[in-house]
Design a protein around this motif. Sequence first.
Motif, PDB file in Angstrom:
ATOM      1  N   UNK A  75      30.619  60.802  63.937  1.00 39.00           N
ATOM      2  CA  UNK A  75      30.278  59.617  64.123  1.00 39.00           C
ATOM      3  C   UNK A  75      31.013  58.688  63.059  1.00 39.00           C
ATOM      4  N   UNK A  76      31.092  59.147  61.901  1.00 36.94           N
ATOM      5  CA  UNK A  76      31.800  58.438  60.714  1.00 36.94           C
ATOM      6  C   UNK A  76      33.182  58.124  61.226  1.00 36.94           C
ATOM      7  N   UNK A  98      29.114  61.773  74.744  1.00 37.74           N
ATOM      8  CA  UNK A  98      28.109  62.093  73.709  1.00 37.74           C
ATOM      9  C   UNK A  98      27.185  60.785  73.646  1.00 37.74           C
ATOM     10  N   UNK A  99      25.820  61.433  73.579  1.00 37.92           N
ATOM     11  CA  UNK A  99      24.723  60.255  73.388  1.00 37.92           C
ATOM     12  C   UNK A  99      24.774  59.391  72.155  1.00 37.92           C
ATOM     13  N   UNK A 100      25.485  60.154  71.062  1.00 38.05           N
ATOM     14  CA  UNK A 100      25.517  59.394  69.630  1.00 38.05           C
ATOM     15  C   UNK A 100      26.713  58.170  69.789  1.00 38.05           C
ATOM     16  N   UNK A 101      27.704  58.553  70.592  1.00 38.32           N
ATOM     17  CA  UNK A 101      28.654  57.733  70.529  1.00 38.32           C
ATOM     18  C   UNK A 101      28.210  56.521  71.605  1.00 38.32           C
ATOM     19  N   UNK A 144      34.502  66.015  79.474  1.00 38.79           N
ATOM     20  CA  UNK A 144      33.652  65.172  78.624  1.00 38.79           C
ATOM     21  C   UNK A 144      32.235  66.113  78.429  1.00 38.79           C
ATOM     22  N   UNK A 145      31.408  65.325  77.693  1.00 43.54           N
ATOM     23  CA  UNK A 145      30.261  65.838  77.200  1.00 43.54           C
ATOM     24  C   UNK A 145      28.809  65.189  78.018  1.00 43.54           C
ATOM     25  N   UNK A 336      17.294  65.845  76.469  1.00 45.30           N
ATOM     26  CA  UNK A 336      16.011  65.372  75.430  1.00 45.30           C
ATOM     27  C   UNK A 336      16.660  65.689  74.082  1.00 45.30           C
ATOM     28  N   UNK A 337      18.019  66.065  73.959  1.00 42.91           N
ATOM     29  CA  UNK A 337      18.447  66.367  72.790  1.00 42.91           C
ATOM     30  C   UNK A 337      19.885  65.432  72.404  1.00 42.91           C
ATOM     31  N   UNK A 338      20.912  65.952  72.902  1.00 45.97           N
ATOM     32  CA  UNK A 338      22.029  65.331  72.487  1.00 45.97           C
ATOM     33  C   UNK A 338      22.249  63.951  72.912  1.00 45.97           C
ATOM     34  N   UNK A 339      21.600  63.752  74.306  1.00 47.31           N
ATOM     35  CA  UNK A 339      21.828  62.436  74.901  1.00 47.31           C
ATOM     36  C   UNK A 339      20.512  61.710  75.248  1.00 47.31           C
TER      37      UNK A 339
END
Length: 378
Positions: A75-76, A98-101, A144-145, A336-339
């Motif tokens: 993410x950085x 990705x959910x973080x993106x 894709x994720x 429930x986790x990454x996304x």
Amino acid sequence: MKFSTKAIHAGQEPDPSTGAIMTPIFQTSTYAQTGLGQHKGFEYSRSGNPTRTALEDCIAALENAKYGLAFASGLAAEQGVLSLLKTGDHMVSCDDLYGGTYRIFEKVLGRYQIETSYVAAANVEDYEKAIRPNTKLIWLETPTNPLLRLVDIKAIAEIAHRHNLLLVVDNTFSSPYFQQPLELGADIVLHSTTKYINGHSDVVGGAIALNDEEAYQAIKFYQNAAGGIPGPFDSWLTLRGIKTLAVRMRQHESNAFAVAKFLSEHPRVEKVYYPGLPSHPDHELAKRQMKGFGGMVSFSFKGTQEDINRIVSRLEIITFAESLGGIESLLCHPASMTHGSIPREIREARGLTDTLLRLSVGIEDSEDILLDLQRALD
């Protein structure tokens, strides 16, 4: 040098002071200077460190790029690329990501009036339709994720460059061993080095690779100014992992093929997502664009979200955990986790259901992995 040789040697010459074969861990924050502006290329370890430089040079070589930059996390690294944008800019992104993106795009960039339009990952024509006068870049993940759709990098690169836009490709799922986006026309390649590049689930990191000097200098300025850099030990661990990247990726793929085939024949499995299967909608594109199909397999099972705990409780080898790309097999529940940061209605509209599981297939013996899945699903 060929890929496997680069992974072992690029940026990693024997230490000139001792002859040490392995790149030393330069565990220092600062460097002695003999006078004003007189130093040996390093002043302060936020700005540069010899261990980190070796990592950056190696990643650049693996992606056939001129420049590489390492960051403290994936993410950085994303933030480094996004530092090229300014208030009022717009970008186009694939919708399955990705959910973080997604969280950065919506919760961080959104505060600065930087908007993102999302299009169906595989629909090439939709990317061009989404372009506005203030669009500055196109952002892709491929595969894709977590739904493992493929995006035609070459086709999107032609669209991006026709409109004078940058094309950024997150290459984390493929690794540079299976896919090299710069060779297909991308401008910037991004990795969460936490995943396949390091490959041992013991460090968090990120990196980018690119050829354009102006963009490189701008992101390098941000890297130093914002300070989201990896320490020398994290850089050394990642370099250590890179050396076996080629052999690991071959085993990941071999095991993933076996898992995908097993799951596609299991009565409790509703759908399998793996680009190596002929039934995958992007199978032909994957054969053209990639040198292999990777080690990620997603699948939806017949049941409810409540069944997940029953499945997980029976696992003995596969670990239920976030992340991916390590030598061990990891099973994840994206919703429930990454996304989890993506609102439910958006997740479900994109096909990310509560019964979808994502499996990062490790390099254990394939028979043991299959037996573990058999126990869990039965």
